[in-house]
Each structure stands twice: as structure tokens, then as C-alpha cells.
Design a protein around this motif. Structure first.
Motif, PDB file in Angstrom:
ATOM      1  N   GLY A  10     -46.677 -17.750   1.046  1.00  0.00           N
ATOM      2  CA  GLY A  10     -45.884 -17.099   2.080  1.00  0.00           C
ATOM      3  C   GLY A  10     -46.063 -15.607   2.067  1.00  0.00           C
ATOM      4  O   GLY A  10     -46.988 -15.076   1.440  1.00  0.00           O
ATOM      5  N   LEU A  11     -45.148 -14.934   2.759  1.00  0.00           N
ATOM      6  CA  LEU A  11     -45.156 -13.479   2.858  1.00  0.00           C
ATOM      7  C   LEU A  11     -44.112 -12.912   1.905  1.00  0.00           C
ATOM      8  O   LEU A  11     -42.956 -13.357   1.900  1.00  0.00           O
ATOM      9  CB  LEU A  11     -44.835 -13.066   4.292  1.00  0.00           C
ATOM     10  N   VAL A  12     -44.520 -11.942   1.108  1.00  0.00           N
ATOM     11  CA  VAL A  12     -43.608 -11.342   0.124  1.00  0.00           C
ATOM     12  C   VAL A  12     -43.882  -9.845   0.064  1.00  0.00           C
ATOM     13  O   VAL A  12     -45.016  -9.403   0.273  1.00  0.00           O
ATOM     14  CB  VAL A  12     -43.792 -12.008  -1.264  1.00  0.00           C
ATOM     15  N   GLN A  13     -42.847  -9.085  -0.227  1.00  0.00           N
ATOM     16  CA  GLN A  13     -43.017  -7.642  -0.356  1.00  0.00           C
ATOM     17  C   GLN A  13     -43.632  -7.299  -1.702  1.00  0.00           C
ATOM     18  O   GLN A  13     -43.474  -8.032  -2.684  1.00  0.00           O
ATOM     19  CB  GLN A  13     -41.675  -6.941  -0.204  1.00  0.00           C
ATOM     20  N   ALA A  14     -44.313  -6.186  -1.728  1.00  0.00           N
ATOM     21  CA  ALA A  14     -44.886  -5.708  -2.980  1.00  0.00           C
ATOM     22  C   ALA A  14     -43.795  -5.592  -4.033  1.00  0.00           C
ATOM     23  O   ALA A  14     -42.687  -5.137  -3.751  1.00  0.00           O
ATOM     24  CB  ALA A  14     -45.565  -4.369  -2.769  1.00  0.00           C
ATOM     25  N   GLY A  15     -44.121  -6.044  -5.237  1.00  0.00           N
ATOM     26  CA  GLY A  15     -43.160  -6.069  -6.321  1.00  0.00           C
ATOM     27  C   GLY A  15     -42.388  -7.361  -6.431  1.00  0.00           C
ATOM     28  O   GLY A  15     -41.683  -7.582  -7.425  1.00  0.00           O
ATOM     29  N   GLY A  16     -42.523  -8.208  -5.431  1.00  0.00           N
ATOM     30  CA  GLY A  16     -41.808  -9.470  -5.418  1.00  0.00           C
ATOM     31  C   GLY A  16     -42.514 -10.573  -6.177  1.00  0.00           C
ATOM     32  O   GLY A  16     -43.542 -10.344  -6.835  1.00  0.00           O
ATOM     33  N   SER A  17     -41.959 -11.775  -6.074  1.00  0.00           N
ATOM     34  CA  SER A  17     -42.467 -12.932  -6.812  1.00  0.00           C
ATOM     35  C   SER A  17     -42.604 -14.137  -5.900  1.00  0.00           C
ATOM     36  O   SER A  17     -41.896 -14.254  -4.892  1.00  0.00           O
ATOM     37  CB  SER A  17     -41.509 -13.293  -7.955  1.00  0.00           C
ATOM     38  N   LEU A  18     -43.514 -15.024  -6.277  1.00  0.00           N
ATOM     39  CA  LEU A  18     -43.674 -16.322  -5.636  1.00  0.00           C
ATOM     40  C   LEU A  18     -44.061 -17.328  -6.709  1.00  0.00           C
ATOM     41  O   LEU A  18     -44.687 -16.952  -7.716  1.00  0.00           O
ATOM     42  CB  LEU A  18     -44.784 -16.293  -4.575  1.00  0.00           C
ATOM     43  N   ARG A  19     -43.699 -18.585  -6.472  1.00  0.00           N
ATOM     44  CA  ARG A  19     -44.182 -19.649  -7.344  1.00  0.00           C
ATOM     45  C   ARG A  19     -44.942 -20.656  -6.497  1.00  0.00           C
ATOM     46  O   ARG A  19     -44.373 -21.261  -5.574  1.00  0.00           O
ATOM     47  CB  ARG A  19     -43.052 -20.355  -8.087  1.00  0.00           C
ATOM     48  N   LEU A  20     -46.203 -20.836  -6.833  1.00  0.00           N
ATOM     49  CA  LEU A  20     -47.032 -21.828  -6.169  1.00  0.00           C
ATOM     50  C   LEU A  20     -46.974 -23.130  -6.943  1.00  0.00           C
ATOM     51  O   LEU A  20     -46.868 -23.131  -8.170  1.00  0.00           O
ATOM     52  CB  LEU A  20     -48.475 -21.346  -6.084  1.00  0.00           C
ATOM     53  N   SER A  21     -47.078 -24.217  -6.188  1.00  0.00           N
ATOM     54  CA  SER A  21     -47.151 -25.548  -6.795  1.00  0.00           C
ATOM     55  C   SER A  21     -48.397 -26.250  -6.301  1.00  0.00           C
ATOM     56  O   SER A  21     -48.856 -26.010  -5.182  1.00  0.00           O
ATOM     57  CB  SER A  21     -45.925 -26.380  -6.422  1.00  0.00           C
ATOM     58  N   CYS A  22     -48.911 -27.113  -7.131  1.00  0.00           N
ATOM     59  CA  CYS A  22     -50.064 -27.934  -6.759  1.00  0.00           C
ATOM     60  C   CYS A  22     -49.756 -29.358  -7.220  1.00  0.00           C
ATOM     61  O   CYS A  22     -49.721 -29.628  -8.429  1.00  0.00           O
ATOM     62  CB  CYS A  22     -51.337 -27.410  -7.403  1.00  0.00           C
ATOM     63  N   ALA A  23     -49.544 -30.227  -6.257  1.00  0.00           N
ATOM     64  CA  ALA A  23     -49.230 -31.620  -6.554  1.00  0.00           C
ATOM     65  C   ALA A  23     -50.506 -32.447  -6.521  1.00  0.00           C
ATOM     66  O   ALA A  23     -51.291 -32.354  -5.566  1.00  0.00           O
ATOM     67  CB  ALA A  23     -48.234 -32.155  -5.540  1.00  0.00           C
ATOM     68  N   ALA A  24     -50.697 -33.257  -7.549  1.00  0.00           N
ATOM     69  CA  ALA A  24     -51.903 -34.064  -7.663  1.00  0.00           C
ATOM     70  C   ALA A  24     -51.581 -35.538  -7.498  1.00  0.00           C
ATOM     71  O   ALA A  24     -50.552 -36.027  -7.988  1.00  0.00           O
ATOM     72  CB  ALA A  24     -52.561 -33.834  -9.017  1.00  0.00           C
ATOM     73  N   SER A  25     -52.447 -36.225  -6.812  1.00  0.00           N
ATOM     74  CA  SER A  25     -52.329 -37.685  -6.720  1.00  0.00           C
ATOM     75  C   SER A  25     -53.402 -38.293  -7.596  1.00  0.00           C
ATOM     76  O   SER A  25     -54.400 -37.668  -7.920  1.00  0.00           O
ATOM     77  CB  SER A  25     -52.492 -38.150  -5.281  1.00  0.00           C
ATOM     78  N   GLY A  26     -53.202 -39.525  -7.983  1.00  0.00           N
ATOM     79  CA  GLY A  26     -54.166 -40.175  -8.857  1.00  0.00           C
ATOM     80  C   GLY A  26     -53.645 -40.260 -10.277  1.00  0.00           C
ATOM     81  O   GLY A  26     -52.766 -39.503 -10.677  1.00  0.00           O
ATOM     82  N   ARG A  27     -54.215 -41.178 -11.023  1.00  0.00           N
ATOM     83  CA  ARG A  27     -53.705 -41.441 -12.366  1.00  0.00           C
ATOM     84  C   ARG A  27     -54.355 -40.604 -13.438  1.00  0.00           C
ATOM     85  O   ARG A  27     -54.026 -40.732 -14.603  1.00  0.00           O
ATOM     86  CB  ARG A  27     -53.906 -42.927 -12.694  1.00  0.00           C
ATOM     87  N   THR A  28     -55.271 -39.723 -13.064  1.00  0.00           N
ATOM     88  CA  THR A  28     -56.030 -38.993 -14.078  1.00  0.00           C
ATOM     89  C   THR A  28     -55.577 -37.552 -14.246  1.00  0.00           C
ATOM     90  O   THR A  28     -56.216 -36.795 -14.960  1.00  0.00           O
ATOM     91  CB  THR A  28     -57.531 -39.001 -13.723  1.00  0.00           C
ATOM     92  N   PHE A  29     -54.460 -37.179 -13.610  1.00  0.00           N
ATOM     93  CA  PHE A  29     -54.024 -35.786 -13.685  1.00  0.00           C
ATOM     94  C   PHE A  29     -53.860 -35.320 -15.123  1.00  0.00           C
ATOM     95  O   PHE A  29     -54.280 -34.229 -15.490  1.00  0.00           O
ATOM     96  CB  PHE A  29     -52.712 -35.609 -12.927  1.00  0.00           C
ATOM     97  N   SER A  30     -53.254 -36.148 -15.957  1.00  0.00           N
ATOM     98  CA  SER A  30     -53.001 -35.728 -17.335  1.00  0.00           C
ATOM     99  C   SER A  30     -54.283 -35.628 -18.151  1.00  0.00           C
ATOM    100  O   SER A  30     -54.256 -35.121 -19.278  1.00  0.00           O
ATOM    101  CB  SER A  30     -52.016 -36.677 -18.013  1.00  0.00           C
ATOM    102  N   ASN A  31     -55.399 -36.101 -17.608  1.00  0.00           N
ATOM    103  CA  ASN A  31     -56.697 -35.957 -18.278  1.00  0.00           C
ATOM    104  C   ASN A  31     -57.461 -34.725 -17.787  1.00  0.00           C
ATOM    105  O   ASN A  31     -58.617 -34.534 -18.166  1.00  0.00           O
ATOM    106  CB  ASN A  31     -57.573 -37.182 -18.032  1.00  0.00           C
ATOM    107  N   CYS A  32     -56.831 -33.952 -16.935  1.00  0.00           N
ATOM    108  CA  CYS A  32     -57.528 -32.843 -16.293  1.00  0.00           C
ATOM    109  C   CYS A  32     -57.062 -31.481 -16.766  1.00  0.00           C
ATOM    110  O   CYS A  32     -55.855 -31.245 -16.920  1.00  0.00           O
ATOM    111  CB  CYS A  32     -57.314 -32.896 -14.782  1.00  0.00           C
ATOM    112  N   ALA A  33     -58.027 -30.594 -16.970  1.00  0.00           N
ATOM    113  CA  ALA A  33     -57.698 -29.171 -17.021  1.00  0.00           C
ATOM    114  C   ALA A  33     -57.506 -28.714 -15.578  1.00  0.00           C
ATOM    115  O   ALA A  33     -58.168 -29.226 -14.667  1.00  0.00           O
ATOM    116  CB  ALA A  33     -58.827 -28.390 -17.678  1.00  0.00           C
ATOM    117  N   MET A  34     -56.597 -27.784 -15.386  1.00  0.00           N
ATOM    118  CA  MET A  34     -56.282 -27.327 -14.035  1.00  0.00           C
ATOM    119  C   MET A  34     -56.513 -25.825 -13.917  1.00  0.00           C
ATOM    120  O   MET A  34     -56.296 -25.074 -14.887  1.00  0.00           O
ATOM    121  CB  MET A  34     -54.819 -27.636 -13.702  1.00  0.00           C
ATOM    122  N   GLY A  35     -56.930 -25.408 -12.742  1.00  0.00           N
ATOM    123  CA  GLY A  35     -57.168 -23.985 -12.525  1.00  0.00           C
ATOM    124  C   GLY A  35     -56.634 -23.532 -11.182  1.00  0.00           C
ATOM    125  O   GLY A  35     -56.433 -24.341 -10.276  1.00  0.00           O
TER     126      GLY A  35
END
Length: 126
Positions: A10-35
Motif C-alpha cells: 500500500g501507500l505509506v508515509q516516509a518513516g512509517g511501517s508495513l507488514r507484507l504477507s505471503c500465503a503459500a498453497s501446497g504441502r511443501t511450504f515447510s520444506n522451503c526456504a523463502m525469500g
């Protein structure tokens, strides 16, 4: 196969914060390194942060070290990127990525990912 969907941009002012999420489907998520990667207009995609499958080890680009935090919840098949003290140089499309890797150390946290999301836009206004 792993499908990735980012949210939280989204849009945020300088100095502010955001939290991004990435939802994964599939049964192998716990076998994955994420970036997390980002790409600003007119620039190449750059590495932002990575986390091992267990969450025990994390890696950061120098430009975000001390401001961004990557974490994961394997029970929820989700990886997060908490971004604090944002500045206009952080404006970009943020994309999460996954690679099958059960090592506790990543030799190359910035490359060799197999699966990519579509991205979420982060805009920092100064």
C-alpha cells in the motif's frame, strides 16, 4: 508445486511501517526456504530478505538490515516481511519466492528460487 500470493502492500508515509504477507498453497511450504525480492521502476529485481525452512536463520540485504524483519509461520503456510522506517527508496513491487531447501544455512539466499508470487506494490511518500 507451491503457489504464492502476497498481500499487505500500500501507500505509506516516509518513516512509517508495513507488514507484507505471503500465503503459500501446497504441502511443501515447510520444506522451503523463502525469500522476498523487490523491483522498482527502471531497476533490476533485488534481493531483500530470506529465511530458512525452520525459521532459525535469516538473511538481509544491507539496504534493509535493521529495518526489515522476515519471519514465517509454517502452521499457517505464511511468510511475513515487517518493514519499519520506510523511505522512498523502498518503493517497489515486493515479490515472495520459494525454493525447496531443508538446510539450516543458505549458501545463496539471494538466488535459485523455483516459485514466485505476483507481487504487491509498496509506495512510500516523502
Amino acid at each position: 508445486q507451491v503457489q504464492l500470493v502476497e498481500s499487505g502492500g500500500g501507500l505509506v508515509q516516509a518513516g512509517g511501517s508495513l507488514r507484507l504477507s505471503c500465503a503459500a498453497s501446497g504441502r511443501t511450504f515447510s520444506n522451503c526456504a523463502m525469500g522476498w525480492f523487490r523491483q522498482a521502476p527502471g531497476k533490476e529485481r533485488e534481493f531483500v530478505a530470506a529465511i530458512t525452512w525452520s525459521g532459525r536463520n535469516t538473511y538481509y540485504a544491507n539496504s534493509v538490515k535493521g529495518r526489515f524483519t522476515i519471519s514465517r509461520n509454517n502452521a499457517k503456510n505464511t511468510v511475513y516481511l515487517q518493514m519499519n522506517s520506510l523511505n522512498d527508496e523502498d518503493t517497489a513491487v515486493y515479490v515472495c519466492a520459494a525454493k525447496l531447501n531443508l538446510r539450516e544455512r543458505l549458501e545463496r539466499p539471494d538466488r535459485d528460487y523455483n516459485y514466485w508470487g505476483q507481487g504487491t506494490q509498496v509506495t512510500v511518500s516523502s
